[in-house]
Enzyme design. Sequence first.
Site, PDB file in Angstrom:
ATOM      1  N   ASN A 113       0.804  -1.226   0.000  1.00  0.00           N
ATOM      2  CA  ASN A 113       0.000   0.000   0.000  1.00  0.00           C
ATOM      3  C   ASN A 113       0.836   1.275   0.000  1.00  0.00           C
ATOM      4  O   ASN A 113       0.292   2.370   0.132  1.00  0.00           O
ATOM      5  CB  ASN A 113      -0.930   0.008   1.216  1.00  0.00           C
ATOM      6  CG  ASN A 113      -0.169   0.185   2.526  1.00  0.00           C
ATOM      7  OD1 ASN A 113       1.058   0.031   2.564  1.00  0.00           O
ATOM      8  ND2 ASN A 113      -0.876   0.485   3.595  1.00  0.00           N
ATOM      9  N   ARG A 250      -3.449   5.053  11.722  1.00  0.00           N
ATOM     10  CA  ARG A 250      -4.470   4.435  12.553  1.00  0.00           C
ATOM     11  C   ARG A 250      -5.117   5.514  13.420  1.00  0.00           C
ATOM     12  O   ARG A 250      -4.428   6.360  13.999  1.00  0.00           O
ATOM     13  CB  ARG A 250      -3.874   3.340  13.454  1.00  0.00           C
ATOM     14  CG  ARG A 250      -3.431   2.091  12.704  1.00  0.00           C
ATOM     15  CD  ARG A 250      -4.615   1.360  12.095  1.00  0.00           C
ATOM     16  NE  ARG A 250      -4.239   0.116  11.441  1.00  0.00           N
ATOM     17  CZ  ARG A 250      -3.908   0.013  10.158  1.00  0.00           C
ATOM     18  NH1 ARG A 250      -3.890   1.101   9.389  1.00  0.00           N
ATOM     19  NH2 ARG A 250      -3.590  -1.154   9.632  1.00  0.00           N
TER      20      ARG A 250
END
Length: 335
Positions: A113, A250
């Site tokens: 990613n 996150r």
Amino acid sequence: MKVVAVLYPDSDPKAHPDVLASAERALDLGPFLADRGHELVATSDTGDELDAHLGDAEVLITTPFWPVYLDHDRFDRASNLKLVITAGVGSDHVDSEAAVEHGVTVTEVTGSNVVSVAEHNVLQILALVRNFVPAHEQVADGRWDVADAAQDAHDLEGKTVGLIGLGAIGARTALRLKPFDVTMLYSARHRRSPAEEAVLGVRFARLDDLVARSDVICAALPLQQGSRSLFDRERLAAMKPGSWLVNTARGAIVDTDALVEAVESGHLAGYTWYPQPAPADHPWRHLPRNALTIHYSGMTVEAQQRIADGVREILAAHLEGASPPQDYVVSAPES
């Protein structure tokens, strides 16, 4: 062997032919496993249905943003489990110590990613600094108020951008920001060499110094014990008034309540999304000056193909009785 894949649901598979990481497509692993005499169960359920399948599963595949949370209790109930594969990057949904104790190897598709998230970082920085979303919403609402949109729109050139973490994603983010003629600071556990810093266009700074000096802060670090609530009320207050915080890592890196207060007060102009998916009454749905997206930054069509290839490589090694490629291993029991 039974393989369980927990992937996100697709609202209309026929309309999304290029989406591999859904429960409907299951990374196209069905024929690969069936040809070798193995069973694949694909689902988007992370509760009772999943637990029923985990009882005799040897391999679990799960995305990092539609995650299965694996703790001691769940490992106890998945007594046949030998391998967990994160279909992407970020395995904080797995208790690594519990996995090792239960003889389970945890892997992820390292690097899959990197390009996608780095590009998304630049996208969100520009969307926030240029006040793109409110200007776009004016079009949808049939308004035309240039002053209202322009008052919070700024040039990125000349700003100071702070990168927290300078791994693969952080470094590529820096390379993509370099042509914007910004000052880039970075804070990381391991300092880059002078040559690397020159190529990336960055200068090392202590975290508190970076926070105080940056107009934009981009978090590009994993969720670990030391990074949970890294941006608490005190650190958010230390940011420049009117600065922007971009977090494609996150959500738990930032304290939810403290961030809501900072945005509502006008101290900050950018924020992230946590928990995922957010409930309908989550306060961040209604706060101003944001560029929120669902957690899709690392799931471009190209990234999904890289993920599918990596998952298949890990599975192939497991089927042959070999260890996964070392760069994919997050944790593993001692041999």
